[in-house]
Design a protein around this motif. Structure first.
Motif, PDB file in Angstrom:
ATOM      1  N   SER A  71      -2.073   6.316  -0.505  1.00  0.00           N
ATOM      2  CA  SER A  71      -3.285   5.555  -0.190  1.00  0.00           C
ATOM      3  C   SER A  71      -3.530   5.522   1.309  1.00  0.00           C
ATOM      4  O   SER A  71      -4.665   5.650   1.779  1.00  0.00           O
ATOM      5  CB  SER A  71      -3.165   4.129  -0.732  1.00  0.00           C
ATOM      6  OG  SER A  71      -2.986   4.109  -2.113  1.00  0.00           O
ATOM      7  N   THR A  72      -2.455   5.390   2.064  1.00  0.00           N
ATOM      8  CA  THR A  72      -2.579   5.374   3.523  1.00  0.00           C
ATOM      9  C   THR A  72      -3.125   6.702   4.032  1.00  0.00           C
ATOM     10  O   THR A  72      -3.984   6.745   4.925  1.00  0.00           O
ATOM     11  CB  THR A  72      -1.220   5.094   4.168  1.00  0.00           C
ATOM     12  OG1 THR A  72      -0.715   3.859   3.661  1.00  0.00           O
ATOM     13  CG2 THR A  72      -1.339   5.026   5.683  1.00  0.00           C
ATOM     14  N   LYS A  73      -2.639   7.799   3.437  1.00  0.00           N
ATOM     15  CA  LYS A  73      -3.122   9.128   3.848  1.00  0.00           C
ATOM     16  C   LYS A  73      -4.598   9.301   3.520  1.00  0.00           C
ATOM     17  O   LYS A  73      -5.359   9.870   4.309  1.00  0.00           O
ATOM     18  CB  LYS A  73      -2.301  10.208   3.150  1.00  0.00           C
ATOM     19  CG  LYS A  73      -0.863  10.314   3.655  1.00  0.00           C
ATOM     20  CD  LYS A  73      -0.122  11.443   2.945  1.00  0.00           C
ATOM     21  CE  LYS A  73       1.297  11.575   3.493  1.00  0.00           C
ATOM     22  NZ  LYS A  73       2.037  12.667   2.815  1.00  0.00           N
ATOM     23  N   SER A  83      -6.603   7.275   5.973  1.00  0.00           N
ATOM     24  CA  SER A  83      -6.551   7.942   7.281  1.00  0.00           C
ATOM     25  C   SER A  83      -7.505   9.139   7.321  1.00  0.00           C
ATOM     26  O   SER A  83      -8.215   9.355   8.313  1.00  0.00           O
ATOM     27  CB  SER A  83      -5.122   8.393   7.585  1.00  0.00           C
ATOM     28  OG  SER A  83      -4.239   7.288   7.618  1.00  0.00           O
ATOM     29  N   THR A 110       2.077   5.291   0.249  1.00  0.00           N
ATOM     30  CA  THR A 110       1.913   6.311   1.297  1.00  0.00           C
ATOM     31  C   THR A 110       0.687   7.169   1.047  1.00  0.00           C
ATOM     32  O   THR A 110      -0.059   7.530   1.968  1.00  0.00           O
ATOM     33  CB  THR A 110       3.167   7.208   1.362  1.00  0.00           C
ATOM     34  OG1 THR A 110       4.319   6.388   1.564  1.00  0.00           O
ATOM     35  CG2 THR A 110       3.051   8.221   2.488  1.00  0.00           C
ATOM     36  N   MET A 126       0.865  -1.198   0.000  1.00  0.00           N
ATOM     37  CA  MET A 126       0.000   0.000   0.000  1.00  0.00           C
ATOM     38  C   MET A 126       0.898   1.245   0.000  1.00  0.00           C
ATOM     39  O   MET A 126       1.824   1.359   0.802  1.00  0.00           O
ATOM     40  CB  MET A 126      -0.915   0.006   1.216  1.00  0.00           C
ATOM     41  CG  MET A 126      -1.889   1.181   1.233  1.00  0.00           C
ATOM     42  SD  MET A 126      -2.956   1.136   2.696  1.00  0.00           S
ATOM     43  CE  MET A 126      -3.927  -0.317   2.314  1.00  0.00           C
TER      44      MET A 126
END
Length: 803
Positions: free
Chosen positions: A5-7, A10, A3, A1
């Motif tokens: 996509s993680t943001k 989140s 960065t 995944m």
């Protein structure tokens, strides 16, 4: 995944949490507002709904015909204090026999168009008896007369003196005892319980009678003892069958305890009566066999003759209770058949449609009555000027207050304290009028009225009061009434006090007349559709928001008992303007339920004063701690902060003792002075003041600015967000203060909104719809204030944490 996509995930989770939290916080507030618009019955309904019938332009309401006849139509729960003190004057006659009362078993209806339908069980217009079979009715009356002195004890009093000259009155009285009352003898539970007790008593007596009469005595010879033993043994064998039959009949009654209605059906009564008569025959047969056995065994023995006669008397009376019940139920069945078959006509229509009068319409009609009323001109002018559309619901109270003031003015010639003799005379009038109602003696009633119209002496009035009390069976209570009258008469003199008594009698008669006219004008519906058999309809109880509500339907020459077995249905229709008023009715009712105007003033005044004074003190203290240097500054500030750890409840008692010593309890001082200093506000402003550079303070001092002017012209304006934050927190805290206000205030003139909300809660429950309405208009100013100042609030909190 990745960065990115993680943001994104989140951020999505963050938004979900924020939106979910906001939703959870807003739902209770939204539910409170929704509840504030609901009708009382909708508050506790399950499952809960967000809608309300107060927003509908029409809805059906629950109704039930009031079957039981009552002695008076006054609901004491709806009376004001003045009306209650004179309640005997408000006692109307019982609802007449041609008036059908339909209870409103639903939320009160305040305005709009009312439609009531009177329907038979088949859905057709209700039926009634245009004429009855007089010969058959006479036969039923003869049967009633034959058994009325020999009915079960529980119903003997109510069945003893029924009116027999008219079929309608007789049926109403008989059904009042049989069906309409809570203890009606054909109600399933009552009937089954009563008959089980009767069967059980018969079984017990059958066994005990033989044992008691044939009990061995010390003086009995051996031969006598032997004969008694034989009779007991053989009687027990003879009673086995009847006792078993009685027990079986008693157990079979349980099948009648429940049914489609609470009243036992005629077909069921037929079987019950058959069982009663069969059981009676069984008992009589067994009794005759036991008596024959006893006579045979005793064979003329002189010692046994007394015991045999005792046994005979005891056994022969056992079936009397069962006979009473069988005769009474048989009579009821035939009367019920007569009632059903006599209803040979239908109403010309089933619908009655009428509009509730507005307060303005009632005021206009009441003014017409007052103008034509045969009373003094001075009284007319006062009532016409004092009563207006806004207070017409309290017209009776206004009238009573006027009479009380005028009466007190007259009493003041003889009494220093006029309240006591007024209450004594009012108590005497209430006692006299209620005793006359209980006595129900027309001759005595005429005697009292004649005495009050003449110059009757005090001694004769007291003697007449005792006579009425004796006739009504109130000889115990009259002693206290007369003693109180004597004490007041000894002060003013007997004859002047006799004048006051006669005057108050006439005034209470006027109050009774005015009250009835006021109630009729307010209650009468303006009918647009009605059957020809209906004359008028009164919506009783509409004057007061509390108490029972009912529709009194005045019939044209028809006895109401013929319609008491029918099914009513109700519907209310509203215009757009009426629907709008219904929607906001809870807010109007809540506002009028207590002096909320005064509560609002007190709350705003106390909150603004405490906020203003606190900001002044907090700003000065914060300036000293932030910009000035003095010995022990940090230690003193630490001590200030330490006081925040002391629970507020700990300070309640010492603060209250201090205020009591100062004489400030139940005053604005008690609500303001203890709360004008806040350590939190000092801390908040100090933290913000410390973010302002000291160079600015030094420059101001060089320019010759005083510390006072620097604080108010430079430091406070630059700290506007913190100041507004502290002020807002204080204002909200003062606005919501409850416990302290409840403790230090006694009168409504000083109390604030949070304490005023307790008017809607009591030991018997809470009016949640009104409570939520009052709570809603109580918090609206605070919500508006927060919305206006929220940017300053956020900035003040944020900046106060900067170094």
């Amino acid at each position: 995944m990745t960065t990115s996509s993680t943001k994104i995930i989140s951020k999505i989770l963050l938004y979900v949490v924020i939106i979910g939290g906001a939703f959870l916080m807003l739902v209770p507030f939204a539910w409170m507002v929704a509840t504030s618009f609901k009708a009382p019955s909708e508050v506790s309904s399950w499952p809960p709904v967000w809608t309300t019938k107060n927003a509908a332009n029409s809805f059906t309401f629950k109704t039930q015909i009031k079957q039981k006849s009552t002695s008076a139509s006054v609901d004491l729960a709806t009376l004001s204090l003045s009306e209650f003190r004179n309640f005997a004057a408000l006692m109307e006659e019982s609802v007449s026999f041609d008036t059908l009362s339909v209870n409103l078993n639903d939320d009160p209806i305040r305005r709009g168009e009312i439609e009531i339908q009177l329907l038979g069980r088949d859905g057709a217009p209700a039926n009634y008896a245009s004429q009855v079979d007089e010969q058959l009715f006479a036969e039923l009356v003869d049967r009633y007369s034959a058994i009325k002195d020999n009915v079960p004890d529980a119903h003997a009093k109510s069945l003893r003196d029924l009116p027999v000259e008219d079929a309608g009155r007789f049926l109403d009285g008989f059904f009042n005892t049989a069906v309409y009352s809570d203890g009606g003898f054909v109600k399933r539970v009552v009937l089954v319980s009563s008959l089980r007790a009767q069967y059980s008593r018969a079984i017990e007596r059958l066994s005990q009678s033989v044992e008691t009469a044939m009990k061995e005595l010390p003086i009995d010879t051996d031969a006598t003892k032997e004969m008694k033993a034989r009779i007991r043994e053989e009687s027990a064998v003879l009673l086995e069958g009847p006792v078993a039959a009685l027990a079986k009949s008693m157990e079979s009654l349980e099948s009648y305890r429940t049914g489609t209605t609470g009243v036992t059906e005629l077909s069921e009564l037929k079987r019950i009566v058959a069982d009663l008569r069969s059981s009676t025959d069984e008992i009589r047969k067994a009794v005759s066999e036991i008596i024959a056995l006893s006579e045979e065994v005793s064979a003329g023995d002189a010692r046994m003759s007394l015991s045999v006669r005792q046994l005979e008397r005891s056994l022969e009376s056992i079936p009397d209770g069962l006979v009473q019940w069988s005769d009474l139920l048989d009579l009821y069945s035939d009367i019920k058949v007569f009632y059903n078959e006599s209803q040979n006509a239908n109403l010309s229509g089933s619908s009655i449609v009428g509009r509730i009068r507005t307060d303005a319409e009632v005021h206009a009609l009441l003014s017409q009555f007052i103008e034509s009323w045969n009373v003094e001109r001075e009284l007319k002018d006062y009532l016409l000027s004092a009563i207006n559309p806004s207070n017409v619901r309290s017209a009776v109270t206004i009238f009573l207050d006027y009479l009380d003031r005028d009466f007190k003015n007259s009493l003041s010639q003889y009494f220093t304290n006029t309240q006591t003799p007024l209450e004594v005379v009012n108590d005497a009038m209430n006692f006299l009028r209620t005793s006359l109602l209980v006595a129900a003696n027309p001759e005595l009633d005429r005697k009292v009225r004649s005495a009050m119209d003449q110059n009757t002496t005090y001694a004769d009035l007291v003697a007449l009061l005792r006579e009425v009390a004796s006739s009504a069976g109130q000889t115990i209570g009259v002693g206290g009434i007369v003693a109180n009258l004597d004490r007041q008469a000894n002060i003013s003199g007997q004859e002047p006090f006799a004048d006051f008594i006669r005057r108050r009698w006439k005034e209470t008669s006027m109050v009774g007349t005015f009250s009835k006219v006021h109630s009729d004008i307010f209650s009468e519906l303006d009918l647009s559709i009605k059957p020809v058999e209906v004359e008028r309809v009164y919506y009783r109880g509409i004057i007061s928001p509390s108490g029972a509500k009912s529709f009194d339907i005045k019939l044209a020459g028809i006895h109401a008992v013929w319609l008491k077995d029918d099914v009513p249905a109700g519907k209310a229709n509203f215009t757009f303007a009426e629907t709008f008023k219904n929607f906001f009715q809870n807010y109007v009712s809540a506002w009028n339920a207590a002096p909320f105007g005064r509560y609002y003033f007190n709350t705003v005044f106390v909150a603004m004063v405490t906020t203003f004074v606190e900001i002044i003190f907090a700003a000065m203290a914060a300036f000293a701690f932030a910009k000035m240097d003095f010995f022990g500054k940090n230690l003193l500030f630490t001590l200030f902060l330490a006081t925040m750890m002391v629970p507020g409840e700990v300070l309640l008692v010492p603060n209250y003792i201090t205020l009591t010593a100062l004489g400030w309890v139940d005053s604005y001082y008690a609500l303001i002075v203890p709360w004008v200093v806040s350590v939190f506000a000092i801390f908040l402003l100090r933290q913000h003041f410390m973010t302002i550079p000291n160079e600015l303070y030094d420059a101001a001092m060089i320019d010759g600015l005083s510390k006072w002017r620097f604080l108010w012209t430079i430091l406070v304006p630059l700290s506007k967000p913190a100041v507004i934050t502290g002020a807002l927190l204080k204002f909200v805290g003062s606005w919501n203060s409850f416990l302290w206000v409840l403790i230090v205030t006694k009168s409504p003139e000083i109390r604030t909104l949070p304490v005023g909300l307790q008017n809607f809660s009591s030991a018997t429950g809470s009016d949640y719809h009104l409570l939520m309405a009052a709570a809603t208009f109580s918090i609206i100013p605070v919500v508006i204030l927060f919305l206006i100042t929220q940017k300053y609030f956020i900035a003040g909190i944020a900046r106060s944490g900067l170094k």
